[in-house]
Motif scaffolding. Structure first.
Motif, PDB file in Angstrom:
ATOM      1  N   SER A 164     -11.863  19.435  -2.527  1.00 28.29           N
ATOM      2  CA  SER A 164     -10.722  19.239  -3.434  1.00 28.29           C
ATOM      3  C   SER A 164      -9.631  18.433  -2.736  1.00 28.29           C
ATOM      4  CB  SER A 164     -10.200  20.568  -3.958  1.00 28.29           C
ATOM      5  OG  SER A 164      -9.835  21.402  -2.893  1.00 28.29           O
ATOM      6  N   ASP A 165      -9.443  18.643  -1.444  1.00 28.74           N
ATOM      7  CA  ASP A 165      -8.485  17.832  -0.689  1.00 28.74           C
ATOM      8  C   ASP A 165      -8.941  16.368  -0.647  1.00 28.74           C
ATOM      9  OD1 ASP A 165      -6.981  20.119  -0.138  1.00 28.74           O
ATOM     10  OD2 ASP A 165      -8.000  20.464   1.778  1.00 28.74           O
ATOM     11  N   TRP A 166     -10.245  16.167  -0.453  1.00 26.49           N
ATOM     12  CA  TRP A 166     -10.800  14.808  -0.426  1.00 26.49           C
ATOM     13  C   TRP A 166     -10.504  14.105  -1.748  1.00 26.49           C
ATOM     14  CZ3 TRP A 166     -13.700  11.167  -2.686  1.00 26.49           C
ATOM     15  CH2 TRP A 166     -14.244  10.153  -1.904  1.00 26.49           C
ATOM     16  N   PHE A 167     -10.756  14.804  -2.862  1.00 30.34           N
ATOM     17  CA  PHE A 167     -10.500  14.197  -4.168  1.00 30.34           C
ATOM     18  C   PHE A 167      -9.018  13.856  -4.351  1.00 30.34           C
ATOM     19  CE2 PHE A 167     -14.425  16.539  -5.891  1.00 30.34           C
ATOM     20  CZ  PHE A 167     -15.217  15.406  -5.794  1.00 30.34           C
ATOM     21  N   PHE A 168      -8.131  14.729  -3.864  1.00 31.33           N
ATOM     22  CA  PHE A 168      -6.699  14.479  -3.990  1.00 31.33           C
ATOM     23  C   PHE A 168      -6.304  13.207  -3.249  1.00 31.33           C
ATOM     24  CE2 PHE A 168      -2.336  14.883  -2.435  1.00 31.33           C
ATOM     25  CZ  PHE A 168      -1.662  15.037  -3.638  1.00 31.33           C
ATOM     26  N   VAL A 169      -6.731  13.098  -2.001  1.00 22.84           N
ATOM     27  CA  VAL A 169      -6.365  11.923  -1.207  1.00 22.84           C
ATOM     28  C   VAL A 169      -7.032  10.666  -1.767  1.00 22.84           C
ATOM     29  CG1 VAL A 169      -6.466  10.895   1.102  1.00 22.84           C
ATOM     30  CG2 VAL A 169      -5.912  13.317   0.845  1.00 22.84           C
ATOM     31  N   ALA A 170      -8.277  10.774  -2.188  1.00 22.86           N
ATOM     32  CA  ALA A 170      -8.978   9.622  -2.772  1.00 22.86           C
ATOM     33  C   ALA A 170      -8.303   9.175  -4.064  1.00 22.86           C
ATOM     34  CB  ALA A 170     -10.445   9.956  -3.017  1.00 22.86           C
ATOM     35  N   ALA A 171      -7.770  10.114  -4.836  1.00 23.14           N
ATOM     36  CA  ALA A 171      -7.041   9.752  -6.055  1.00 23.14           C
ATOM     37  C   ALA A 171      -5.798   8.952  -5.701  1.00 23.14           C
ATOM     38  CB  ALA A 171      -6.671  11.005  -6.851  1.00 23.14           C
ATOM     39  N   ARG A 172      -5.100   9.360  -4.663  1.00 27.33           N
ATOM     40  CA  ARG A 172      -3.915   8.606  -4.228  1.00 27.33           C
ATOM     41  C   ARG A 172      -4.302   7.200  -3.781  1.00 27.33           C
ATOM     42  NH1 ARG A 172       0.124  10.362  -0.368  1.00 27.33           N
ATOM     43  NH2 ARG A 172       1.339   8.934  -1.640  1.00 27.33           N
ATOM     44  N   VAL A 173      -5.360   7.090  -3.008  1.00 26.59           N
ATOM     45  CA  VAL A 173      -5.832   5.772  -2.565  1.00 26.59           C
ATOM     46  C   VAL A 173      -6.186   4.919  -3.779  1.00 26.59           C
ATOM     47  CG1 VAL A 173      -7.706   4.565  -1.353  1.00 26.59           C
ATOM     48  CG2 VAL A 173      -6.604   6.558  -0.298  1.00 26.59           C
ATOM     49  N   SER A 174      -6.827   5.547  -4.771  1.00 26.00           N
ATOM     50  CA  SER A 174      -7.243   4.837  -5.984  1.00 26.00           C
ATOM     51  C   SER A 174      -6.067   4.457  -6.868  1.00 26.00           C
ATOM     52  CB  SER A 174      -8.234   5.694  -6.775  1.00 26.00           C
ATOM     53  OG  SER A 174      -9.368   5.950  -5.993  1.00 26.00           O
ATOM     54  N   ASN A 175      -4.932   5.060  -6.628  1.00 25.29           N
ATOM     55  CA  ASN A 175      -3.696   4.695  -7.339  1.00 25.29           C
ATOM     56  C   ASN A 175      -2.954   3.630  -6.532  1.00 25.29           C
ATOM     57  OD1 ASN A 175      -3.583   5.950  -9.797  1.00 25.29           O
ATOM     58  ND2 ASN A 175      -2.672   7.833  -9.007  1.00 25.29           N
ATOM     59  N   ASP A 176      -3.679   2.573  -6.225  1.00 22.38           N
ATOM     60  CA  ASP A 176      -3.082   1.439  -5.497  1.00 22.38           C
ATOM     61  C   ASP A 176      -2.406   1.905  -4.208  1.00 22.38           C
ATOM     62  OD1 ASP A 176      -3.841  -0.324  -7.625  1.00 22.38           O
ATOM     63  OD2 ASP A 176      -2.096   0.388  -8.752  1.00 22.38           O
ATOM     64  N   GLY A 177      -3.134   2.724  -3.460  1.00 24.73           N
ATOM     65  CA  GLY A 177      -2.594   3.208  -2.192  1.00 24.73           C
ATOM     66  C   GLY A 177      -1.410   4.128  -2.351  1.00 24.73           C
ATOM     67  N   GLY A 178      -1.339   4.801  -3.490  1.00 26.68           N
ATOM     68  CA  GLY A 178      -0.258   5.747  -3.750  1.00 26.68           C
ATOM     69  C   GLY A 178       0.907   5.146  -4.507  1.00 26.68           C
ATOM     70  N   THR A 179       0.974   3.816  -4.617  1.00 25.42           N
ATOM     71  CA  THR A 179       2.114   3.201  -5.296  1.00 25.42           C
ATOM     72  C   THR A 179       2.090   3.422  -6.801  1.00 25.42           C
ATOM     73  OG1 THR A 179       1.004   1.053  -5.502  1.00 25.42           O
ATOM     74  CG2 THR A 179       2.353   1.409  -3.525  1.00 25.42           C
ATOM     75  N   SER A 180       0.916   3.734  -7.362  1.00 25.30           N
ATOM     76  CA  SER A 180       0.817   4.020  -8.801  1.00 25.30           C
ATOM     77  C   SER A 180       0.699   5.513  -9.096  1.00 25.30           C
ATOM     78  CB  SER A 180      -0.387   3.279  -9.403  1.00 25.30           C
ATOM     79  OG  SER A 180      -0.207   1.891  -9.317  1.00 25.30           O
ATOM     80  N   ASP A 181       0.949   6.350  -8.076  1.00 22.56           N
ATOM     81  CA  ASP A 181       0.939   7.792  -8.319  1.00 22.56           C
ATOM     82  C   ASP A 181       1.971   8.131  -9.392  1.00 22.56           C
ATOM     83  OD1 ASP A 181      -1.027   8.493  -6.474  1.00 22.56           O
ATOM     84  OD2 ASP A 181       0.413   8.900  -4.866  1.00 22.56           O
ATOM     85  N   VAL A 182       1.636   9.070 -10.225  1.00 24.90           N
ATOM     86  CA  VAL A 182       2.556   9.551 -11.258  1.00 24.90           C
ATOM     87  C   VAL A 182       3.260  10.775 -10.673  1.00 24.90           C
ATOM     88  CG1 VAL A 182       2.772  10.397 -13.621  1.00 24.90           C
ATOM     89  CG2 VAL A 182       0.971   8.730 -13.048  1.00 24.90           C
ATOM     90  N   LEU A 183       4.545  10.642 -10.419  1.00 26.76           N
ATOM     91  CA  LEU A 183       5.290  11.701  -9.739  1.00 26.76           C
ATOM     92  C   LEU A 183       5.875  12.701 -10.724  1.00 26.76           C
ATOM     93  CD1 LEU A 183       7.171   9.571  -7.075  1.00 26.76           C
ATOM     94  CD2 LEU A 183       4.963  10.726  -6.858  1.00 26.76           C
ATOM     95  N   TRP A 184       5.865  13.954 -10.309  1.00 29.82           N
ATOM     96  CA  TRP A 184       6.491  15.029 -11.078  1.00 29.82           C
ATOM     97  C   TRP A 184       7.998  14.922 -10.892  1.00 29.82           C
ATOM     98  CZ3 TRP A 184       7.716  20.235  -8.679  1.00 29.82           C
ATOM     99  CH2 TRP A 184       8.267  21.123  -9.630  1.00 29.82           C
ATOM    100  N   VAL A 185       8.723  15.010 -11.987  1.00 31.39           N
ATOM    101  CA  VAL A 185      10.185  15.042 -11.951  1.00 31.39           C
ATOM    102  C   VAL A 185      10.581  16.426 -12.469  1.00 31.39           C
ATOM    103  CG1 VAL A 185      12.310  13.991 -12.771  1.00 31.39           C
ATOM    104  CG2 VAL A 185      10.276  12.558 -12.402  1.00 31.39           C
ATOM    105  N   PRO A 186      10.926  17.342 -11.592  1.00 31.45           N
ATOM    106  CA  PRO A 186      11.260  18.701 -12.007  1.00 31.45           C
ATOM    107  C   PRO A 186      12.373  18.735 -13.055  1.00 31.45           C
ATOM    108  CG  PRO A 186      11.085  18.571  -9.620  1.00 31.45           C
ATOM    109  CD  PRO A 186      11.055  17.167 -10.130  1.00 31.45           C
ATOM    110  N   GLY A 187      12.128  19.439 -14.133  1.00 28.05           N
ATOM    111  CA  GLY A 187      13.127  19.642 -15.184  1.00 28.05           C
ATOM    112  C   GLY A 187      13.478  18.381 -15.966  1.00 28.05           C
TER     113      GLY A 187
END
Length: 190
Positions: A164-187
């Motif tokens: 599950s950790d591998w999938f998490f990091v691979a998802a970040r890599v697949s999001n243009d190296g993390g630049t396309s990650d969708v960030l949580w904005v609390p509240g």
């Protein structure tokens, strides 16, 4: 070698299935639930691979094969009797866990540290890898629960935890190296 010349056998028509050692158990048994969920991880991984290329696809193919190893491991109870088996039962090994750790470390070196939690999404591959992550977490929880009732290969549990950790990091890599990650904005929507 596996030979499947007949797909339906009718032996499960009354709610039972055979484990790898030939024992018959209810299809809702915790062992069957655990390895069935590992199969779900593999199926979601097949969807992710529709969007993967190159080294990422090769890594996902290795993991798919590992997941069959893991399913074979979980469907074979009573590890203490492995030496008595007609053939050596397939078990997940520490080397498979170590490989995941090494790949996680390599991928993570390319990413900026997180400053927020990530919402599942981004690129199609990243979204599917997040789905793989959540299903593998469920498989891990079920396998850990099984381990409270019956003997389970400790490396199988470790493999699921690292996966599950591998999938998490691979998802970040697949999001243009993390630049396309969708960030949580609390509240954000209060």
């Amino acid at each position: 070698m596996v030979v499947l010349n007949r797909i339906y056998t009718k032996t499960g028509d009354h709610g039972e299935t055979a484990l790898g050692n030939g024992a018959r158990v209810a299809k809702h048994s915790m062992r069957v639930t655990a390895y069935g969920t590992v199969d779900e991880v593999n199926a979601t991984l097949g969807l992710a691979r529709l969007h993967a290329k190159g080294e990422t696809d090769e890594a996902l193919a290795r993991i798919q094969n590992d997941l069959f190893d893991l399913g074979a491991d979980l469907c074979r109870p009573d590890m203490a009797r492995d030496a008595e088996a007609e053939y050596t039962p397939l078990r997940v090994t520490a080397n498979q866990v170590t490989r995941l750790e090494s790949e996680i470390d390599t991928m993570n070196k390319t990413l900026e540290p997180l400053r927020s939690f990530i919402l599942p999404g981004g690129t199609p591959l990243a979204a599917y890898l997040h789905l793989c992550r959540t299903v593998s977490r469920r498989a891990e929880r079920l396998t850990v629960e099984l381990a409270t009732m019956e003997e389970v290969n400790p490396d199988a549990v470790k493999y699921l935890n690292r996966l599950s950790d591998w999938f998490f990091v691979a998802a970040r890599v697949s999001n243009d190296g993390g630049t396309s990650d969708v960030l949580w904005v609390p509240g954000a929507n209060r």
